[in-house]
Design an enzyme around this catalytic site. Structure first.
Site, mmCIF file in Angstrom:
data_model
loop_
_atom_site.group_PDB
_atom_site.id
_atom_site.type_symbol
_atom_site.label_atom_id
_atom_site.label_comp_id
_atom_site.label_asym_id
_atom_site.label_seq_id
_atom_site.Cartn_x
_atom_site.Cartn_y
_atom_site.Cartn_z
ATOM 1 N N ARG A 114 0.848 -1.198 0.000
ATOM 2 C CA ARG A 114 0.000 0.000 0.000
ATOM 3 C C ARG A 114 0.871 1.231 0.000
ATOM 4 O O ARG A 114 1.745 1.373 0.860
ATOM 5 C CB ARG A 114 -0.875 0.029 1.258
ATOM 6 C CG ARG A 114 -1.939 -1.017 1.243
ATOM 7 C CD ARG A 114 -2.992 -0.741 2.274
ATOM 8 N NE ARG A 114 -2.491 -0.728 3.636
ATOM 9 C CZ ARG A 114 -3.239 -0.465 4.690
ATOM 10 N NH1 ARG A 114 -4.511 -0.161 4.525
ATOM 11 N NH2 ARG A 114 -2.748 -0.494 5.903
ATOM 12 N N THR A 118 -1.308 7.370 -0.298
ATOM 13 C CA THR A 118 -2.625 7.253 -0.944
ATOM 14 C C THR A 118 -3.393 6.013 -0.494
ATOM 15 O O THR A 118 -4.595 5.913 -0.736
ATOM 16 C CB THR A 118 -2.456 7.154 -2.468
ATOM 17 O OG1 THR A 118 -1.754 5.924 -2.753
ATOM 18 C CG2 THR A 118 -1.660 8.319 -3.026
ATOM 19 N N ASP A 210 -0.716 -5.014 12.539
ATOM 20 C CA ASP A 210 -0.208 -5.375 11.212
ATOM 21 C C ASP A 210 -0.031 -6.896 11.157
ATOM 22 O O ASP A 210 0.838 -7.458 11.835
ATOM 23 C CB ASP A 210 1.124 -4.670 10.955
ATOM 24 C CG ASP A 210 1.566 -4.848 9.515
ATOM 25 O OD1 ASP A 210 1.713 -3.848 8.803
ATOM 26 O OD2 ASP A 210 1.774 -6.017 9.091
ATOM 27 N N ASP A 213 3.503 -8.170 10.141
ATOM 28 C CA ASP A 213 4.500 -7.987 11.209
ATOM 29 C C ASP A 213 4.277 -8.985 12.332
ATOM 30 O O ASP A 213 5.227 -9.535 12.893
ATOM 31 C CB ASP A 213 4.437 -6.560 11.768
ATOM 32 C CG ASP A 213 5.138 -5.564 10.853
ATOM 33 O OD1 ASP A 213 5.984 -5.990 10.047
ATOM 34 O OD2 ASP A 213 4.817 -4.364 10.940
HETATM 35 N N1 URA Z 1 -3.246 -4.685 7.091
HETATM 36 C C1 URA Z 1 -2.980 -5.148 8.332
HETATM 37 O O1 URA Z 1 -2.092 -5.975 8.511
HETATM 38 N N2 URA Z 1 -3.722 -4.683 9.363
HETATM 39 C C2 URA Z 1 -4.699 -3.792 9.208
HETATM 40 O O2 URA Z 1 -5.332 -3.413 10.188
HETATM 41 C C3 URA Z 1 -4.953 -3.321 7.900
HETATM 42 C C4 URA Z 1 -4.226 -3.780 6.860
#
Ligand code: URA
Length: 219
Positions: A114, A118, A210, A213
């Site tokens: 991403r 944006t 995330d 992660d």
């Molecule tokens: N990607 C993720 O890993 N967590 C989110 O909350 C949104 C996108």
């Protein structure tokens, strides 16, 4: 001339798997106290429970077999073969569990990141089986946030000729669900939870943070 007001809108199905085992594991996976190894195991387990529901309508046929006691007619899977497509990198945490249940499935990978400004998806990798257009394709990514990556991935797969698609995620934001349904009304969605909000960075609130992660211990 067709009176379009008489044609019902295509209503894509969204299945929220509210089974107690799934909901219990979703709570554990959301908690910031869950360690990387437990997070990975939980995601794998949830992915398998969601796969069970996502494949509930697979076509079946009856074949003749013999048990050690008697001949019988017994059901097996038939119809389109499967392809799982993982949206990198968090999708791979889902893929591992799903492949344990669907060991013969082919696998595709779509790399999207991403743009932090944006939040639009930028593709950096695309590798799918040659015969993917003949298969039922299940796209996997734990987090359906803005919906932009999911929409881009489904666009690419449809361009490749895929006509039968499902989308499986762990947590969907309300906004992402709406966007995905609007862009791909033919795609059935299976999720374990729907969260109401996204923050300014495009993270689902409360979400689980995330997913990449947490799966790979990179933060
Ligand atoms: N990607 C993720 O890993 N967590 C989110 O909350 C949104 C996108």
């Amino acid at each position: 001339m067709t009176d379009l007001s008489a044609v019902p809108p295509v209503t894509p199905s969204v299945l929220v798997v509210d089974h107690p085992l799934v909901q219990h594991k979703v709570t554990l996976v959301r908690s910031e106290d869950t360690t990387t190894d437990n997070f990975r195991r939980l995601v794998r387990e949830i992915s398998q429970l969601l796969t069970y529901e996502a494949t509930r309508d697979l076509a079946m046929e009856t074949i003749s077999i013999k048990t050690p006691i008697a001949p019988m007619q017994s059901p097996v899977l038939s119809g389109k073969k499967l392809c799982l497509v993982s949206i990198l990198r968090a999708g791979n945490g889902f893929l591992d569990g799903m492949l344990e249940l669907l060991p013969a499935a082919r696998v595709g990978h779509i790399g999207l990141y991403r743009d932090p400004e944006t939040l639009e998806p930028i593709e950096y990798y695309f590798k799918i089986p040659e015969d993917i257009h003949e298969r039922l394709v299940i796209v996997v990514d734990p987090m359906l946030a803005t919906g932009n990556s999911a929409i881009a991935a489904l666009n690419r797969l449809k361009e490749a000729g895929v006509s039968t698609l499902k989308y499986v995620c762990l947590i969907a934001s309300r906004q992402g669900l709406r966007a995905l349904q609007a862009a791909h009304p033919d795609v059935a969605i299976v999720t374990a939870a729907i969260d109401e909000e996204l923050n300014e960075h495009g993270y689902i609130v409360p979400g689980l943070g995330d997913a990449g992660d947490r799966l790979y211990g990179t933060k």
